[in-house]
Design a protein around this motif. Structure first.
Motif, mmCIF file in Angstrom:
data_model
loop_
_atom_site.group_PDB
_atom_site.id
_atom_site.type_symbol
_atom_site.label_atom_id
_atom_site.label_comp_id
_atom_site.label_asym_id
_atom_site.label_seq_id
_atom_site.Cartn_x
_atom_site.Cartn_y
_atom_site.Cartn_z
ATOM 1 N N ARG A 378 8.653 -0.491 -2.379
ATOM 2 C CA ARG A 378 8.526 0.945 -2.702
ATOM 3 C C ARG A 378 7.470 1.115 -3.782
ATOM 4 O O ARG A 378 7.570 0.533 -4.867
ATOM 5 C CB ARG A 378 9.858 1.494 -3.184
ATOM 6 N N GLN A 380 5.034 3.671 -6.295
ATOM 7 C CA GLN A 380 4.931 4.975 -6.968
ATOM 8 C C GLN A 380 3.566 5.085 -7.648
ATOM 9 O O GLN A 380 3.052 4.104 -8.201
ATOM 10 C CB GLN A 380 6.055 5.143 -7.993
ATOM 11 N N GLN A 399 0.944 13.008 -5.707
ATOM 12 C CA GLN A 399 2.358 12.920 -5.316
ATOM 13 C C GLN A 399 2.864 11.508 -5.611
ATOM 14 O O GLN A 399 2.287 10.524 -5.152
ATOM 15 C CB GLN A 399 2.523 13.252 -3.830
ATOM 16 N N GLN A 400 3.947 11.437 -6.377
ATOM 17 C CA GLN A 400 4.409 10.151 -6.906
ATOM 18 C C GLN A 400 4.741 9.139 -5.805
ATOM 19 O O GLN A 400 4.440 7.956 -5.934
ATOM 20 C CB GLN A 400 5.642 10.380 -7.802
ATOM 21 N N GLU A 401 5.372 9.568 -4.721
ATOM 22 C CA GLU A 401 5.811 8.644 -3.696
ATOM 23 C C GLU A 401 4.776 8.457 -2.586
ATOM 24 O O GLU A 401 4.682 7.375 -1.994
ATOM 25 C CB GLU A 401 7.124 9.110 -3.059
ATOM 26 N N ALA A 402 3.964 9.508 -2.307
ATOM 27 C CA ALA A 402 3.052 9.452 -1.156
ATOM 28 C C ALA A 402 1.637 9.071 -1.533
ATOM 29 O O ALA A 402 0.878 8.582 -0.696
ATOM 30 C CB ALA A 402 3.035 10.799 -0.431
ATOM 31 N N ASP A 428 5.497 -1.122 -8.356
ATOM 32 C CA ASP A 428 6.703 -1.330 -7.551
ATOM 33 C C ASP A 428 7.908 -1.606 -8.449
ATOM 34 O O ASP A 428 8.877 -2.243 -8.018
ATOM 35 C CB ASP A 428 6.497 -2.480 -6.546
ATOM 36 N N LYS A 429 7.820 -1.172 -9.703
ATOM 37 C CA LYS A 429 8.857 -1.319 -10.746
ATOM 38 C C LYS A 429 8.850 -2.705 -11.388
ATOM 39 O O LYS A 429 9.455 -2.892 -12.438
ATOM 40 C CB LYS A 429 10.269 -1.022 -10.199
#
Length: 837
Positions: A378, A380, A399-402, A428-429
């Motif tokens: 994932r 961001q 856009q944070q996710e896209a 990805d954290k």
């Protein structure tokens, strides 16, 4: 002379009524001589075998030997007969003597040998060697693999059908499935499960069965066959040989390896376990011990391989698989061990200066090698810098996710700032990457493309024009800012080309359009096209401006018919067959069609070994000669299809026949061996040999070695297996004499069917030098002397020559006293003697 009892008189009466008439008619009489007769056992009445004629001075015959009270002779009439029945199982051959006697009872002829062979009749029923049999079968056992045997014997002659036995299952108790679950080999008596038994046997539903097995003689082919029955008690037990559930392992484990992951278990102890790869891997990170425990031997990487699939096998001591292999699946679980990666080193977007608040500019793309659709992959996005910060900072949002860029303000002005540089953080954290984005501010799209002419006329092209060839050039112009999305032109065929036969490519520098052939033309399908082309920009037009007829052009394409070559259904045909198929076996059918509908003929080219042949009209390819995998494993030929009436038009396809190996080569030694052992033997000597086989080995070769020849060879030598290809040859004792030996060996492979190779291994037991080299004295052949004899002969010759020369010199001295004449007369001889000195 003789007194006859009533029984003897009865015999003579029978002889007179039956034998005298019948025997002579059948030519079963003749003079006294050595004779052999075949008589069927079980005769229950008086049976005449033969009549011996009595020639004077003989008046009677006398019979002696193995009569057993059954074989008799009528002394005065010469009838050899049976007065009872013979039993082959008690005695197969009766040996007797017959002699002729005169009136005084003295022998005048004979004795002659009479041999009576007893012919077998089917008078013994077969018998099982046990009154009852007990067996155990496992659930899911392989169909056709015996789990027990029944055995019967028959006392009748084994060389006749009387003792040829056939087994069958007569009854099956209980039978809850209404179908037979077991089968028996009618020759060997081997009992196994059939396909139904393998599928249905379950100890939880039915734990035991009783089979009634019958055995028949006469090969079971006659209604008169004798039979016997026996009961077979079968116990069904649970199958332990089951595939374990799928195993999951986290990637990049830091624990000490090897690590236990799962276990398999055969039904009985003593099985040998092996792992077998399903696919070829550069490294195979799994192993199994002899308890069936499976381990992973090193850390795994999910990004390298996510799922491992292989097999576990159980084998007996002979290396035969006990059951079908079990599939083992190992899933590698993902961890977050890969950082995000920007799809492009620099991502470029274009935005018109009149774009409003919230307008989408473009999407930044990044990837992560971790497992898709999990938190590990994932991503961001966050903008961390904008340059220049005019007219405001944070002019763009993402856009944070896209990762999609949007305008936060409608403040773009190309004359003030023509492009922006933006740095974006992608995380990805666990890992963070920075991507660079360039945003170009472009002029608004308020001009439409205009064609230089609206009609490009008619164009005729042959239908065999190659795909990709340019057939027409078109041109439109756009007055917007050059080299921007507002002035770039895209040409599209809007009407007349539903099948996408044509396409148009644009030169980005000149905006010139090149109409090309995109697919193969076909006059028979479409002889003409009326095409409408529209020119547009990738950037949308500003509000109020629309495309019109100036952005549209027309042209027509006429397809000229040509005689096309035949077309095969495939460019390459691939088939496979075993090397031992009979000549004439069909291996492939090829098919071609002619666009004009002409009939075709098929031929083969490059058929270098003449292994294949093709039917001229059907395209059926079959074998024309025996195939040989050892010579060629993939045999390639060309198949040509030619128009029947236009032979200059043809096309060619390729046919590849993959030849599968069969076990048709016996094993042999890998090389010519010269083996020697130093004499005298001390014990413990051995020599290593290697075997090879030209056939394909499915996994690894497995040869077995044994000694051939008589007991002398086997008592003196020993062969022991090292592995599947190597063995040791060693002497069994130390008192072998010094000489050359030819050791016959038998090498068997593990093919189906297995083949046997017989070889001779040359071995010398010889005296050795200090450096352990074999010293072999040359053999004396054809009467040649040995070294000692040669030296003795040479010394004798030298001594003889010395005596001869000495004698000559003594003789010469005596001659000198006789005067000069004699000296002159012997001058020649003297010169020769001087030469001898």
């Amino acid at each position: 002379m003789f007194k006859l009892s009533g029984l003897h008189l009865l015999y003579l009466l029978v002889f007179h009524l039956t034998a005298c008439h019948g025997v002579k008619d059948l030519n079963l009489s003749g003079p006294l001589q050595d004779m052999t007769f075949s008589v069927q056992e079980g005769t229950t009445r008086v049976h005449v075998i033969y009549q011996f004629t009595i020639e004077p001075p003989a008046v009677s015959l006398r019979l002696s030997g193995e009569k057993d009270g059954i074989i008799e002779i009528a002394s005065e009439r010469g009838y050899l007969y049976l007065n009872g029945s013979l039993d082959r199982e008690n005695k197969e051959i009766h040996r007797l003597q017959v002699e002729a006697l005169n009136k005084e009872g003295q022998r005048v002829k004979g004795p002659y040998s009479i041999t009576i062979k007893v012919q077998d009749i089917n008078d013994n029923a077969p018998k099982f060697d046990k009154p009852k049999y007990f067996g155990v079968v496992r659930q899911n056992s392989r169909p056709g693999k015996p789990f027990m045997y029944v055995t019967a014997t028959d006392r009748d002659d084994p060389t006749t059908p009387n003792a040829q036995l056939r087994y069958s299952i007569l009854h099956h108790f209980p039978n809850p499935y209404k179908q037979m679950l077991f089968q028996i080999d009618n020759i060997t008596g081997a009992i196994s499960t059939n396909e139904n038994g393998t599928r249905l046997l379950n100890p939880l539903q039915q734990e035991s069965f009783v089979l009634v097995v019958t055995v028949k003689d006469l090969a079971g082919m006659s209604e008169n066959a004798l039979t016997s029955n026996t009961d077979v008690d079968i116990t069904v037990k649970e199958n332990l040989w089951k595939a374990p559930p799928k195993v999951s392992i986290k990637e990049n484990s830091t624990e000490p390896h090897p690590i236990y992951i799962t276990q398999v278990c055969w039904n009985d102890p003593g099985a040998k376990y092996e792992l077998m790869q399903k696919e070829r891997l550069s490294r195979f990170p799994f192993t199994i011990d002899q308890n069936g425990t499976i381990y992973v031997t090193e850390p795994l990487d999910r990004e390298e391989k996510e799922l491992y699939s292989f097999f576990a096998t159980a084998k007996d001591e002979g290396g035969e698989e006990l059951d079908k292999p079990l599939p083992i699946y190992v899933l590698v679980e993902d961890i977050n061990d890969n950082p995000p990666v920007c799809q492009n080193v620099l991502t470029i977007f274009e935005v018109q200066e009149n774009e409003g608040l919230g307008s989408n500019i473009g999407t930044l793309h990044a990837t992560d090698m971790d497992k898709e659709n999990t938190l590990n992959s994932r991503l961001q996005f966050r903008i961390v810098d904008q340059n220049p910060k005019i007219p405001i900072d944070n002019l763009f949002i993402i856009q944070q996710e896209a990762g999609t860029f949007q305008l936060s303000s409608s403040s773009l002005n190309k004359r003030v700032v023509s492009n922006y540089s933006v740095k974006v953080e992608v995380t990805d954290k666990v890992f963070t990457t920075f991507c660079d984005v360039k945003i170009n501010v472009i002029d608004i799209n308020d001009k439409i493309p205009i064609f230089e002419k609206s009609d490009y006329g008619n164009w005729t092209i042959p239908e065999d024009t190659p795909v990709g060839e340019v057939i027409l050039e078109i041109q439109a112009t756009d007055a917007d800012e050059p080299f921007t999305g507002s002035s770039q032109i895209i040409y599209q065929i809007e009407e007349g080309d539903q099948n996408k036969i044509f396409n148009i490519e644009t030169d980005p520098k000149t905006n010139r359009g090149f109409v090309k052939i995109n697919k193969v033309l076909d006059f028979e399908m479409a002889p003409a096209y009326n095409l409408t082309v529209k020119a547009t920009n990738p950037e949308p037009l500003v509000h109020g401006v629309q495309y019109n007829s100036s952005s549209t052009a027309y042209f027509r394409v006429t397809v000229a018919d040509v005689n096309e070559i035949p077309v095969f259904s495939m460019n390459t045909y691939i088939g496979d067959t075993s090397e031992d198929v009979p000549v004439g076996t069909l291996v492939m059918t090829v098919m071609a069609t002619d666009p004009e509908g002409d009939k075709l003929r098929y031929t083969l080219k490059s058929n270098t070994r003449n292994w294949l042949q093709i039917d001229t009209f059907s395209g059926n390819i079959s074998t024309a000669a025996p195939l040989d995998w050892e010579v060629e494993r993939a045999y390639t030929v060309q198949v040509t299809a030619t128009e029947e009436n236009k032979e200059f038009q043809s096309s060619t396809a390729v046919f590849i026949l993959h030849i599968k190996d069969v076990n048709d080569n016996p094993p042999q030694l890998a090389k010519d061996y010269f083996i020697f052992f130093c004499h005298p033997l001390r014990g413990g000597e051995r020599a290593e040999i290697e075997a090879t086989d030209n056939d394909e080995q499915p996994h690894s070769p497995e040869f077995t070695f044994s000694l051939d020849g008589g007991e002398n060879i086997k008592s003196a030598w020993d062969i022991s297996r090292i592995n599947g290809t190597h063995a040791y040859l060693s002497p069994k004792h130390t008192n072998l004499e010094e000489k050359h030996y030819d050791i016959p060996l038998i090498i068997n492979d593990n093919g189906k069917p297995p083949l046997e190779g017989k070889v001779k291994l040359k071995v010398n037991i010889c005296r050795c030098s200090d450096d352990k080299r074999c010293f072999i004295e040359a053999e004396r052949q054809n009467g040649l002397p040995s070294t000692g004899m040669a030296i003795g002969i040479l010394l004798g010759v030298v001594l003889f020559i010395g005596l001869v020369v000495g004698g000559i010199f003594l003789h010469m001295k005596l001659k000198k006293k006789k005067g000069k004449k004699e000296i002159k007369a012997n001058a020649t001889d003297i010169s020769e003697l001087k030469v001898l000195k």
